[in-house]
Design a protein around this motif. Structure first.
Motif, PDB file in Angstrom:
ATOM      1  N   GLY A  81      43.072 -39.275 -76.466  1.00  0.00           N
ATOM      2  CA  GLY A  81      41.689 -38.839 -76.525  1.00  0.00           C
ATOM      3  C   GLY A  81      41.545 -37.349 -76.720  1.00  0.00           C
ATOM      4  N   ALA A  82      40.293 -36.878 -76.572  1.00  0.00           N
ATOM      5  CA  ALA A  82      40.005 -35.464 -76.810  1.00  0.00           C
ATOM      6  C   ALA A  82      38.721 -35.067 -76.094  1.00  0.00           C
ATOM      7  CB  ALA A  82      39.848 -35.214 -78.310  1.00  0.00           C
ATOM      8  N   ALA A  83      38.541 -33.766 -75.925  1.00  0.00           N
ATOM      9  CA  ALA A  83      37.272 -33.205 -75.460  1.00  0.00           C
ATOM     10  C   ALA A  83      36.689 -32.425 -76.633  1.00  0.00           C
ATOM     11  CB  ALA A  83      37.478 -32.294 -74.257  1.00  0.00           C
ATOM     12  N   LEU A  84      35.422 -32.684 -76.920  1.00  0.00           N
ATOM     13  CA  LEU A  84      34.761 -32.071 -78.063  1.00  0.00           C
ATOM     14  C   LEU A  84      33.584 -31.233 -77.597  1.00  0.00           C
ATOM     15  CD1 LEU A  84      34.497 -35.286 -80.281  1.00  0.00           C
ATOM     16  CD2 LEU A  84      36.410 -33.671 -80.137  1.00  0.00           C
ATOM     17  N   GLU A  85      33.356 -30.130 -78.283  1.00  0.00           N
ATOM     18  CA  GLU A  85      32.180 -29.301 -78.025  1.00  0.00           C
ATOM     19  C   GLU A  85      31.233 -29.483 -79.199  1.00  0.00           C
ATOM     20  OE1 GLU A  85      31.599 -24.623 -77.717  1.00  0.00           O
ATOM     21  OE2 GLU A  85      32.840 -25.477 -76.127  1.00  0.00           O
ATOM     22  N   ILE A  86      29.982 -29.806 -78.889  1.00  0.00           N
ATOM     23  CA  ILE A  86      28.978 -30.060 -79.908  1.00  0.00           C
ATOM     24  C   ILE A  86      27.922 -28.976 -79.803  1.00  0.00           C
ATOM     25  CG2 ILE A  86      27.356 -31.768 -80.820  1.00  0.00           C
ATOM     26  CD1 ILE A  86      30.330 -32.801 -80.305  1.00  0.00           C
ATOM     27  N   ASN A  87      27.591 -28.310 -80.903  1.00  0.00           N
ATOM     28  CA  ASN A  87      26.557 -27.281 -80.880  1.00  0.00           C
ATOM     29  C   ASN A  87      25.204 -27.834 -81.296  1.00  0.00           C
ATOM     30  OD1 ASN A  87      28.269 -25.232 -80.003  1.00  0.00           O
ATOM     31  ND2 ASN A  87      28.962 -24.841 -82.080  1.00  0.00           N
ATOM     32  N   SER A  88      25.191 -29.044 -81.826  1.00  0.00           N
ATOM     33  CA  SER A  88      23.960 -29.639 -82.315  1.00  0.00           C
ATOM     34  C   SER A  88      23.377 -30.595 -81.282  1.00  0.00           C
ATOM     35  CB  SER A  88      24.255 -30.410 -83.610  1.00  0.00           C
ATOM     36  OG  SER A  88      23.148 -31.193 -83.961  1.00  0.00           O
ATOM     37  N   PRO A  89      22.066 -30.548 -81.076  1.00  0.00           N
ATOM     38  CA  PRO A  89      21.443 -31.478 -80.137  1.00  0.00           C
ATOM     39  C   PRO A  89      21.191 -32.861 -80.747  1.00  0.00           C
ATOM     40  CG  PRO A  89      19.786 -30.035 -81.055  1.00  0.00           C
ATOM     41  CD  PRO A  89      21.121 -29.591 -81.616  1.00  0.00           C
ATOM     42  N   LEU A  90      21.630 -33.071 -81.965  1.00  0.00           N
ATOM     43  CA  LEU A  90      21.371 -34.332 -82.645  1.00  0.00           C
ATOM     44  C   LEU A  90      22.036 -35.508 -81.925  1.00  0.00           C
ATOM     45  CD1 LEU A  90      21.966 -33.272 -86.352  1.00  0.00           C
ATOM     46  CD2 LEU A  90      19.785 -33.610 -85.201  1.00  0.00           C
ATOM     47  N   TRP A  91      21.382 -36.648 -82.021  1.00  0.00           N
ATOM     48  CA  TRP A  91      21.932 -37.880 -81.467  1.00  0.00           C
ATOM     49  C   TRP A  91      23.050 -38.375 -82.379  1.00  0.00           C
ATOM     50  CZ3 TRP A  91      22.666 -42.644 -83.567  1.00  0.00           C
ATOM     51  CH2 TRP A  91      23.054 -43.648 -82.691  1.00  0.00           C
ATOM     52  N   PHE A  92      24.044 -38.994 -81.787  1.00  0.00           N
ATOM     53  CA  PHE A  92      25.065 -39.701 -82.540  1.00  0.00           C
ATOM     54  C   PHE A  92      25.528 -40.866 -81.679  1.00  0.00           C
ATOM     55  CE2 PHE A  92      26.843 -35.974 -80.558  1.00  0.00           C
ATOM     56  CZ  PHE A  92      27.893 -36.473 -79.809  1.00  0.00           C
ATOM     57  N   PRO A  93      26.114 -41.890 -82.295  1.00  0.00           N
ATOM     58  CA  PRO A  93      26.445 -43.113 -81.560  1.00  0.00           C
ATOM     59  C   PRO A  93      27.618 -42.941 -80.590  1.00  0.00           C
ATOM     60  CG  PRO A  93      27.276 -43.242 -83.791  1.00  0.00           C
ATOM     61  CD  PRO A  93      26.465 -41.972 -83.708  1.00  0.00           C
ATOM     62  N   ASP A  94      27.784 -43.924 -79.704  1.00  0.00           N
ATOM     63  CA  ASP A  94      28.882 -43.908 -78.740  1.00  0.00           C
ATOM     64  C   ASP A  94      30.246 -44.137 -79.392  1.00  0.00           C
ATOM     65  OD1 ASP A  94      27.211 -43.380 -76.623  1.00  0.00           O
ATOM     66  OD2 ASP A  94      26.955 -45.485 -76.090  1.00  0.00           O
ATOM     67  N   ARG A  95      30.256 -44.722 -80.585  1.00  0.00           N
ATOM     68  CA  ARG A  95      31.510 -44.947 -81.331  1.00  0.00           C
ATOM     69  C   ARG A  95      31.385 -44.278 -82.695  1.00  0.00           C
ATOM     70  NH1 ARG A  95      34.801 -48.549 -78.948  1.00  0.00           N
ATOM     71  NH2 ARG A  95      33.900 -49.867 -77.346  1.00  0.00           N
ATOM     72  N   PHE A  96      32.418 -43.544 -83.089  1.00  0.00           N
ATOM     73  CA  PHE A  96      32.400 -42.830 -84.358  1.00  0.00           C
ATOM     74  C   PHE A  96      33.828 -42.496 -84.757  1.00  0.00           C
ATOM     75  CE2 PHE A  96      31.661 -39.821 -80.884  1.00  0.00           C
ATOM     76  CZ  PHE A  96      32.690 -38.909 -81.074  1.00  0.00           C
ATOM     77  N   THR A  97      33.965 -41.851 -85.909  1.00  0.00           N
ATOM     78  CA  THR A  97      35.272 -41.380 -86.375  1.00  0.00           C
ATOM     79  C   THR A  97      35.331 -39.874 -86.185  1.00  0.00           C
ATOM     80  OG1 THR A  97      35.446 -43.146 -88.015  1.00  0.00           O
ATOM     81  CG2 THR A  97      36.826 -41.205 -88.367  1.00  0.00           C
ATOM     82  N   LEU A  98      36.393 -39.407 -85.541  1.00  0.00           N
ATOM     83  CA  LEU A  98      36.627 -37.974 -85.397  1.00  0.00           C
ATOM     84  C   LEU A  98      37.602 -37.553 -86.489  1.00  0.00           C
ATOM     85  CD1 LEU A  98      36.499 -35.240 -83.940  1.00  0.00           C
ATOM     86  CD2 LEU A  98      38.381 -36.045 -82.491  1.00  0.00           C
TER      87      LEU A  98
ATOM     88  N   GLN B  92      42.129 -38.646 -88.939  1.00  0.00           N
ATOM     89  CA  GLN B  92      40.873 -39.342 -88.696  1.00  0.00           C
ATOM     90  C   GLN B  92      41.164 -40.424 -87.673  1.00  0.00           C
ATOM     91  OE1 GLN B  92      39.385 -40.780 -92.480  1.00  0.00           O
ATOM     92  NE2 GLN B  92      38.024 -39.012 -92.593  1.00  0.00           N
ATOM     93  N   ARG B  93      40.402 -40.434 -86.570  1.00  0.00           N
ATOM     94  CA  ARG B  93      40.634 -41.409 -85.506  1.00  0.00           C
ATOM     95  C   ARG B  93      39.316 -42.020 -85.070  1.00  0.00           C
ATOM     96  NH1 ARG B  93      45.413 -40.957 -82.354  1.00  0.00           N
ATOM     97  NH2 ARG B  93      44.648 -42.935 -81.528  1.00  0.00           N
ATOM     98  N   ALA B  94      39.280 -43.340 -84.986  1.00  0.00           N
ATOM     99  CA  ALA B  94      38.125 -44.029 -84.417  1.00  0.00           C
ATOM    100  C   ALA B  94      38.152 -43.775 -82.918  1.00  0.00           C
ATOM    101  CB  ALA B  94      38.206 -45.515 -84.714  1.00  0.00           C
ATOM    102  N   CYS B  95      36.989 -43.494 -82.336  1.00  0.00           N
ATOM    103  CA  CYS B  95      36.953 -43.197 -80.904  1.00  0.00           C
ATOM    104  C   CYS B  95      35.636 -43.636 -80.302  1.00  0.00           C
ATOM    105  CB  CYS B  95      37.208 -41.718 -80.653  1.00  0.00           C
ATOM    106  SG  CYS B  95      36.106 -40.593 -81.515  1.00  0.00           S
ATOM    107  N   HIS B  96      35.580 -43.609 -78.972  1.00  0.00           N
ATOM    108  CA  HIS B  96      34.347 -43.897 -78.248  1.00  0.00           C
ATOM    109  C   HIS B  96      34.195 -42.887 -77.118  1.00  0.00           C
ATOM    110  CE1 HIS B  96      37.342 -46.247 -75.980  1.00  0.00           C
ATOM    111  NE2 HIS B  96      36.594 -45.972 -74.925  1.00  0.00           N
ATOM    112  N   ILE B  97      32.958 -42.612 -76.768  1.00  0.00           N
ATOM    113  CA  ILE B  97      32.651 -41.616 -75.748  1.00  0.00           C
ATOM    114  C   ILE B  97      32.916 -42.198 -74.360  1.00  0.00           C
ATOM    115  CG2 ILE B  97      30.799 -40.229 -74.714  1.00  0.00           C
ATOM    116  CD1 ILE B  97      29.532 -40.142 -77.537  1.00  0.00           C
ATOM    117  N   VAL B  98      33.604 -41.420 -73.523  1.00  0.00           N
ATOM    118  CA  VAL B  98      33.854 -41.844 -72.144  1.00  0.00           C
ATOM    119  C   VAL B  98      33.083 -40.978 -71.145  1.00  0.00           C
ATOM    120  CG1 VAL B  98      36.060 -42.988 -72.569  1.00  0.00           C
ATOM    121  CG2 VAL B  98      36.030 -40.558 -72.060  1.00  0.00           C
TER     122      VAL B  98
END
Length: 89
Positions: A41-58, A66-72
């Motif tokens: 896994g990873a820790a990500l810093e987001i500067n945008s307040p935009l919504w995004f889904p719980d599952r995405f590709t990083l 490119q890795r499929a991931c989900h937010i924990v």
């Protein structure tokens, strides 16, 4: 500290990094910064307040990954993700 962010609860050791990343989903791409990274896994810093889904590709351009991931966990401008397991070969 969130349980998933606690080193005692991680499946793999994470290493501090500072890499440009992209959260990709449904044809959209949101820039992020990868702050730490492990095999699971990873820790990500987001500067945008935009919504995004719980599952995405990083995507990480510097190493072409490119890795499929989900937010924990989510905390203000940071999120923790776990990489999806790769199907058996």
């Amino acid at each position: 500290m969130e349980p998933a962010d606690d080193p005692e609860h991680r499946r793999a050791q994470r290493f501090r990094v500072f890499k440009a990343g992209t959260i990709e989903f449904s044809g959209n791409a949101i820039p992020c910064t990868v702050r730490n990274l492990s095999a699971s896994g990873a820790a990500l810093e987001i500067n945008s307040p935009l919504w995004f889904p719980d599952r995405f590709t990083l995507a990480i351009a510097s190493d072409g990954s490119q890795r499929a991931c989900h937010i924990v966990w989510r905390r203000e401008k940071r999120i923790g993700v776990a990489f999806e397991q790769l199907p058996p070969a």
